[in-house]
Design a protein around this motif. Structure first.
Motif, mmCIF file in Angstrom:
data_model
loop_
_atom_site.group_PDB
_atom_site.id
_atom_site.type_symbol
_atom_site.label_atom_id
_atom_site.label_comp_id
_atom_site.label_asym_id
_atom_site.label_seq_id
_atom_site.Cartn_x
_atom_site.Cartn_y
_atom_site.Cartn_z
ATOM 1 N N GLN A 160 1.470 -1.050 0.241
ATOM 2 C CA GLN A 160 -0.376 0.320 -0.225
ATOM 3 C C GLN A 160 0.711 1.028 0.038
ATOM 4 O O GLN A 160 0.578 1.892 0.582
ATOM 5 N N ASN A 161 2.048 1.128 -0.103
ATOM 6 C CA ASN A 161 3.219 2.395 -0.385
ATOM 7 C C ASN A 161 3.513 2.822 1.191
ATOM 8 O O ASN A 161 3.761 4.112 1.222
ATOM 9 N N GLN A 162 3.612 2.016 2.219
ATOM 10 C CA GLN A 162 2.898 3.129 3.404
ATOM 11 C C GLN A 162 4.200 2.493 4.773
ATOM 12 O O GLN A 162 4.518 3.063 5.178
ATOM 13 N N THR A 163 5.496 1.791 3.283
ATOM 14 C CA THR A 163 6.594 1.257 4.359
ATOM 15 C C THR A 163 7.892 1.827 4.245
ATOM 16 O O THR A 163 7.926 2.027 2.727
ATOM 17 N N ARG A 164 8.579 3.099 4.659
ATOM 18 C CA ARG A 164 9.720 3.334 4.494
ATOM 19 C C ARG A 164 11.138 2.570 5.463
ATOM 20 O O ARG A 164 10.593 2.693 6.499
ATOM 21 N N VAL B 296 4.160 4.983 6.971
ATOM 22 C CA VAL B 296 3.410 6.372 6.231
ATOM 23 C C VAL B 296 2.213 6.371 6.444
ATOM 24 O O VAL B 296 1.248 5.317 5.236
ATOM 25 N N THR B 297 0.390 6.885 6.700
ATOM 26 C CA THR B 297 -0.744 6.460 6.406
ATOM 27 C C THR B 297 -1.161 8.631 6.861
ATOM 28 O O THR B 297 -0.556 8.444 7.978
ATOM 29 N N LYS B 298 -2.148 8.792 5.969
ATOM 30 C CA LYS B 298 -2.962 9.638 6.107
ATOM 31 C C LYS B 298 -1.775 10.927 7.323
ATOM 32 O O LYS B 298 -2.584 11.706 7.684
#
Length: 331
Positions: A240-244, A262-264
């Motif tokens: 979901q493209n949320q990991t860095r 990363v979210t919201k």
């Protein structure tokens, strides 16, 4: 006219509730990443043995409340644990008419679960859950103890890195610039983040290596079960493209790392590590500074250091948010 309130209980198949849960989670800004069904499901995979889950979906006034509970013996708590989840809470579609949902939830816990202890950990103080739920617990003959659990420093991010620096005290701003200048004198320095699934999969080993050599405490913390949880979580959220996954590199050697989600509009700094041989260059702190800079570039609104009152978090501009725990016993 009375308001219609309905409830559904899921305790056999997680898949039956996952889509509805995910829709409610995504619909409201104040639901944090550890309240998502994907994160809870991965935790359950590794740490749910010996527990029974009871996922309650309450619908009221066109709103929904989801309560992801686990029961172990006579104790009821959130699905999750404080060693891996910095925040817990109920999942709301919004806060409107939430008393209706909370009253129904407490009635369910009190009359249908046959538990004697309720432990709700890591609830942020800006959530109305604790203040609102107290009344209904007391009405159902629970003795309630509410305590501060920890703090989670956070930064409200401005639109530019220069604005961020000028938001700090003169002393802290000067110290950051001094650290950056010292690093700039060294040749072949790189800082970068991975966010694609395969890149994260291929580079997680270095994250765990640096985390474990950071300190004896982190080495002891990162056992095989937690490592497997971290791996699954990082890869699942990367879809979901949320990991860095971030690294600082000096002379082709990785010397600092961090894993964030990363979210919201919020970047959650989940864990980090560095090579103690490079402590004099403050590589761990610099890696966080570059993460903050990148967060501003990504137009995030909040950088969340998460639980713990380590001094560096305040020097980088963190402001405490309190998280609390509620422990209740049936009279």
């Amino acid at each position: 006219m009375s308001k219609i309130i309905t409830q559904k209980i899921y305790d056999k198949s997680w898949n039956e509730v996952e889509k509805e849960w995910n829709d409610v989670f995504n619909s409201f800004f104040y639901n944090r990443i550890f309240q998502s069904p994907k994160v809870k499901k991965i935790w359950w995979k590794y740490f749910g043995k010996g527990n029974q889950y009871k996922i309650l979906v309450i619908t009221y006034s066109n709103n929904k409340l989801i309560s992801p509970l686990r029961v172990q013996g006579k104790t009821c708590s959130f699905i999750g644990s404080t060693d891996l989840f910095d925040y817990e809470d109920l999942i709301y579609s919004n806060y409107q008419d939430m008393d209706l949902g909370l009253e129904k939830l407490v009635n369910f816990i009190s009359n249908d679960l046959f538990v004697e202890e309720l432990r709700l950990n890591s609830i942020p103080d800006n959530s109305p859950t604790i203040k609102k739920i107290l009344k209904y617990l007391e009405q159902n003959n629970w003795q309630v103890d509410l305590k501060k659990e920890d703090v989670s420093p956070r930064i409200s991010l401005p639109s530019t890195f220069d604005e961020y620096l000028f938001s700090l005290s003169k002393k802290n701003r000067h110290e950051i610039r001094r650290k950056i200048r010292k690093l700039d004198k060294i040749k072949n320095v790189k800082e970068y983040e991975f966010f694609k699934y395969q890149d994260i999969k291929d580079n997680l080993d270095d994250f765990f290596r640096l985390l474990r050599i950071s300190s004896d405490e982190k080495k002891e913390f990162m056992n095989l079960s937690r490592e497997n949880f971290f791996r699954d979580l990082s890869l699942e959220l990367s879809l979901q493209n949320q990991t860095r996954l971030r690294f600082l590199e000096i002379g082709n050697k990785r010397v600092a790392t961090s894993l964030s989600f990363v979210t919201k509009g919020t970047k959650y700094l989940y864990n980090s590590g560095y090579d103690p041989e490079y402590r004099d260059l403050s590589v761990g702190v610099l890696n966080h500074i570059f993460a903050i800079k990148n967060s501003i570039y990504e137009k995030n609104k909040v950088f969340d250091f998460m639980r713990g009152d380590e001094v560096y978090k305040y020097r980088l501009g963190g402001i405490d948010e309190t998280i609390s725990k509620l422990i209740a016993h049936k009279r």
